[in-house]
Scaffold this motif. Structure first.
Motif, mmCIF file in Angstrom:
data_model
loop_
_atom_site.group_PDB
_atom_site.id
_atom_site.type_symbol
_atom_site.label_atom_id
_atom_site.label_comp_id
_atom_site.label_asym_id
_atom_site.label_seq_id
_atom_site.Cartn_x
_atom_site.Cartn_y
_atom_site.Cartn_z
ATOM 1 N N ASN A 113 0.836 -1.189 0.000
ATOM 2 C CA ASN A 113 0.000 0.000 0.000
ATOM 3 C C ASN A 113 0.881 1.253 0.000
ATOM 4 O OD1 ASN A 113 -2.505 1.506 0.360
ATOM 5 N ND2 ASN A 113 -1.788 1.884 2.450
ATOM 6 N N GLY A 114 0.596 2.187 -0.896
ATOM 7 C CA GLY A 114 1.352 3.430 -0.967
ATOM 8 C C GLY A 114 2.541 3.403 -1.891
ATOM 9 N N ASP A 115 2.989 2.224 -2.287
ATOM 10 C CA ASP A 115 4.126 2.158 -3.210
ATOM 11 C C ASP A 115 3.768 2.814 -4.547
ATOM 12 O OD1 ASP A 115 5.866 0.899 -1.514
ATOM 13 O OD2 ASP A 115 5.706 -1.081 -2.451
ATOM 14 N N GLY A 178 2.324 -10.678 -19.286
ATOM 15 C CA GLY A 178 1.692 -9.372 -19.253
ATOM 16 C C GLY A 178 1.304 -8.908 -17.864
ATOM 17 N N LYS A 179 1.389 -9.805 -16.883
ATOM 18 C CA LYS A 179 0.898 -9.480 -15.555
ATOM 19 C C LYS A 179 1.948 -9.574 -14.457
ATOM 20 C CE LYS A 179 -3.937 -10.735 -16.435
ATOM 21 N NZ LYS A 179 -4.690 -9.779 -15.616
ATOM 22 N N THR A 180 3.201 -9.799 -14.828
ATOM 23 C CA THR A 180 4.191 -10.021 -13.777
ATOM 24 C C THR A 180 5.357 -9.037 -13.820
ATOM 25 O OG1 THR A 180 5.322 -11.810 -12.580
ATOM 26 C CG2 THR A 180 5.664 -11.699 -14.973
ATOM 27 N N PHE A 181 5.150 -7.877 -14.467
ATOM 28 C CA PHE A 181 6.153 -6.818 -14.353
ATOM 29 C C PHE A 181 6.341 -6.463 -12.871
ATOM 30 C CE2 PHE A 181 5.014 -6.310 -18.779
ATOM 31 C CZ PHE A 181 6.127 -5.762 -19.387
ATOM 32 N N ASP A 182 7.526 -5.990 -12.538
ATOM 33 C CA ASP A 182 7.789 -5.582 -11.150
ATOM 34 C C ASP A 182 6.727 -4.580 -10.680
ATOM 35 O OD1 ASP A 182 10.034 -7.147 -11.264
ATOM 36 O OD2 ASP A 182 11.476 -5.497 -11.155
ATOM 37 N N GLY A 183 6.197 -4.826 -9.493
ATOM 38 C CA GLY A 183 5.208 -3.922 -8.901
ATOM 39 C C GLY A 183 3.780 -4.176 -9.332
ATOM 40 N N PHE A 184 3.544 -5.172 -10.171
ATOM 41 C CA PHE A 184 2.203 -5.395 -10.724
ATOM 42 C C PHE A 184 1.289 -6.228 -9.813
ATOM 43 C CE2 PHE A 184 2.197 -4.521 -15.594
ATOM 44 C CZ PHE A 184 2.744 -3.279 -15.365
ATOM 45 N N ALA A 185 1.680 -6.437 -8.553
ATOM 46 C CA ALA A 185 0.819 -7.165 -7.612
ATOM 47 C C ALA A 185 0.780 -6.444 -6.263
ATOM 48 C CB ALA A 185 1.296 -8.599 -7.429
ATOM 49 N N PRO A 186 0.323 -5.182 -6.227
ATOM 50 C CA PRO A 186 0.194 -4.525 -4.925
ATOM 51 C C PRO A 186 -0.903 -5.189 -4.099
ATOM 52 C CG PRO A 186 -0.746 -3.151 -6.662
ATOM 53 C CD PRO A 186 -0.077 -4.306 -7.346
ATOM 54 N N ILE A 187 -0.629 -5.371 -2.798
ATOM 55 C CA ILE A 187 -1.615 -5.933 -1.872
ATOM 56 C C ILE A 187 -1.626 -5.091 -0.605
ATOM 57 C CG2 ILE A 187 -1.391 -8.289 -2.757
ATOM 58 C CD1 ILE A 187 0.313 -8.908 -0.226
ATOM 59 N N GLY A 188 -2.727 -5.154 0.122
ATOM 60 C CA GLY A 188 -2.809 -4.436 1.384
ATOM 61 C C GLY A 188 -4.225 -3.933 1.631
ATOM 62 N N PRO A 189 -4.438 -2.906 2.460
ATOM 63 C CA PRO A 189 -3.367 -2.255 3.218
ATOM 64 C C PRO A 189 -2.837 -3.120 4.353
ATOM 65 C CG PRO A 189 -5.495 -1.390 3.869
ATOM 66 C CD PRO A 189 -5.752 -2.320 2.716
ATOM 67 N N ASP A 267 -1.503 8.912 -12.346
ATOM 68 C CA ASP A 267 -2.774 8.300 -11.955
ATOM 69 C C ASP A 267 -2.656 7.651 -10.572
ATOM 70 O OD1 ASP A 267 -4.171 9.028 -14.201
ATOM 71 O OD2 ASP A 267 -3.996 7.087 -15.208
ATOM 72 N N VAL A 268 -3.781 7.591 -9.875
ATOM 73 C CA VAL A 268 -3.844 6.945 -8.559
ATOM 74 C C VAL A 268 -4.982 5.933 -8.576
ATOM 75 C CG1 VAL A 268 -4.215 7.241 -6.085
ATOM 76 C CG2 VAL A 268 -2.903 8.950 -7.365
ATOM 77 N N CYS A 269 -4.669 4.683 -8.236
ATOM 78 C CA CYS A 269 -5.672 3.622 -8.140
ATOM 79 C C CYS A 269 -5.975 3.329 -6.681
ATOM 80 C CB CYS A 269 -5.178 2.340 -8.804
ATOM 81 S SG CYS A 269 -5.107 2.404 -10.604
ATOM 82 N N GLU A 270 -7.256 3.199 -6.378
ATOM 83 C CA GLU A 270 -7.688 2.815 -5.031
ATOM 84 C C GLU A 270 -8.618 1.618 -5.142
ATOM 85 O OE1 GLU A 270 -8.042 6.711 -2.305
ATOM 86 O OE2 GLU A 270 -9.255 6.792 -4.149
ATOM 87 N N VAL A 271 -8.258 0.541 -4.465
ATOM 88 C CA VAL A 271 -9.095 -0.653 -4.382
ATOM 89 C C VAL A 271 -9.666 -0.710 -2.979
ATOM 90 C CG1 VAL A 271 -9.175 -3.161 -4.511
ATOM 91 C CG2 VAL A 271 -7.688 -1.892 -6.071
ATOM 92 N N LEU A 279 -6.665 -0.070 -0.562
ATOM 93 C CA LEU A 279 -5.300 -0.173 -1.092
ATOM 94 C C LEU A 279 -5.121 0.971 -2.087
ATOM 95 C CD1 LEU A 279 -2.622 -1.767 -1.769
ATOM 96 C CD2 LEU A 279 -3.986 -2.993 -3.496
ATOM 97 N N ARG A 280 -4.122 1.818 -1.845
ATOM 98 C CA ARG A 280 -3.922 3.003 -2.686
ATOM 99 C C ARG A 280 -2.507 3.000 -3.261
ATOM 100 N NH1 ARG A 280 -2.048 8.299 -2.598
ATOM 101 N NH2 ARG A 280 -3.434 9.844 -3.584
ATOM 102 N N ASN A 281 -2.413 3.135 -4.590
ATOM 103 C CA ASN A 281 -1.111 3.171 -5.249
ATOM 104 C C ASN A 281 -1.086 4.194 -6.381
ATOM 105 O OD1 ASN A 281 -1.431 -0.037 -4.481
ATOM 106 N ND2 ASN A 281 0.631 0.741 -4.155
#
Length: 285
Positions: A113-115, A178-189, A267-271, A279-281
């Motif tokens: 979260n926050g990265d 297509g889905k495993t670039f670094d940082g492509f799996a944020p989890i949290g918070p 851009d900012v994504c919030e789940v 979860l905000r990134n």
């Protein structure tokens, strides 16, 4: 109870977030090891209660002082489910699957979260996918669906970030790449334990892009339930404590819109998922 992981001089250690979300009660073991302790949930609750009532340092750390990690900092496996909402399958042009569609991400895709998530220079079609993430707490193989929830340590929010141009590149789709670039799996918070979510199939889930709602649904729309997914995956491989299962995304992804919407610099994504949190990134080119 809300759990996370922090970096300490001894390495990653589990921590419990206090109810006011301002402090952490530190535990002297990694979170995957915590899950393997007998009666870990009840014992951890008692330890936290005793610690807070006695205010004993150095077990209590403020959120500002803590060096937070992803709640599961080193998962052995990140399994993901494609097309687990019927209306999302329709917007992608796919038929409803008769068995779970499984792919995976490397652990290097993990973020917290926050990265700030880096938009790769090699892609112009980065998409968001709000998802409920299941955290495995017990090792098991060939787990029957009737017992599957006993293997769950908790739940968190996830964003299955996807480079659609890589995922859909001819001559064959390559979901994994297509889905495993670094940082492509944020989890949290954080991870919320199952005692606070007795039914994970009734949770409102929402994805906001720069404050605008892009996805909104409920996990009661799953095609395949969490027990079914655990049973299906564990037929193939042994699930171990700390493994993550991304359970699929509802409709409203950028690729499925007309015109299509893809993530750009700033851009900012919030789940947000009910009973769990947000979860905000931010994303950066």
């Amino acid at each position: 109870m809300k759990l996370t992981s922090c970096l300490t001089q001894q390495g990653p250690r589990a921590a419990v977030i206090t109810e006011d979300e301002k402090s952490l009660v530190m535990l002297d073991l990694p979170i995957q090891d915590l899950f393997q302790q007998e009666n870990w949930l009840e014992n951890t609750k008692k330890f936290v209660s005793d610690t807070l009532s006695s205010r004993r340092p150095p077990c209590i750390v403020s959120m500002e002082e803590a060096v937070l990690l992803p709640p599961i900092p080193m998962p052995q496996k990140i399994a993901c489910v494609g097309l687990n909402y019927a209306d999302h399958a329709a917007e992608t042009g796919d038929s409803i699957p008769d068995a779970p569609v499984i792919f995976n991400k490397f652990p290097t895709a993990l973020a917290k979260n926050g990265d700030i998530i880096q938009i790769p220079a090699v892609s112009d079609k980065i998409d968001y996918e709000a998802e409920l993430v299941v955290v495995i707490g017990r090792a098991g193989r060939n787990i029957p669906a009737t017992e599957a929830l006993d293997y769950v340590a908790g739940y968190c929010c996830g964003n299955d970030v996807s480079a659609r141009d890589w995922q859909m590149r001819p001559p064959a789709r390559q979901w994994f790449i297509g889905k495993t670039f670094d940082g492509f799996a944020p989890i949290g918070p954080w991870i919320v334990t199952p005692d606070e979510i007795p039914d994970p199939h009734t949770l409102e889930i929402e994805m906001r892009l720069n404050g605008q709602v892009m996805q909104h649904s409920n996990t009661n729309q799953f095609i395949f339930s969490i027990p079914t997914l655990i049973e299906w995956i564990s037929q193939v491989c042994t699930l171990v404590p700390g493994d993550l299962i991304f359970t699929g995304t509802p409709p409203g992804v950028g690729m499925g819109r007309n015109p299509q919407i893809f993530l750009k610099d700033g851009d900012v994504c919030e789940v947000e998922i009910a009973k769990i949190g947000t979860l905000r990134n931010p994303f950066k080119r």
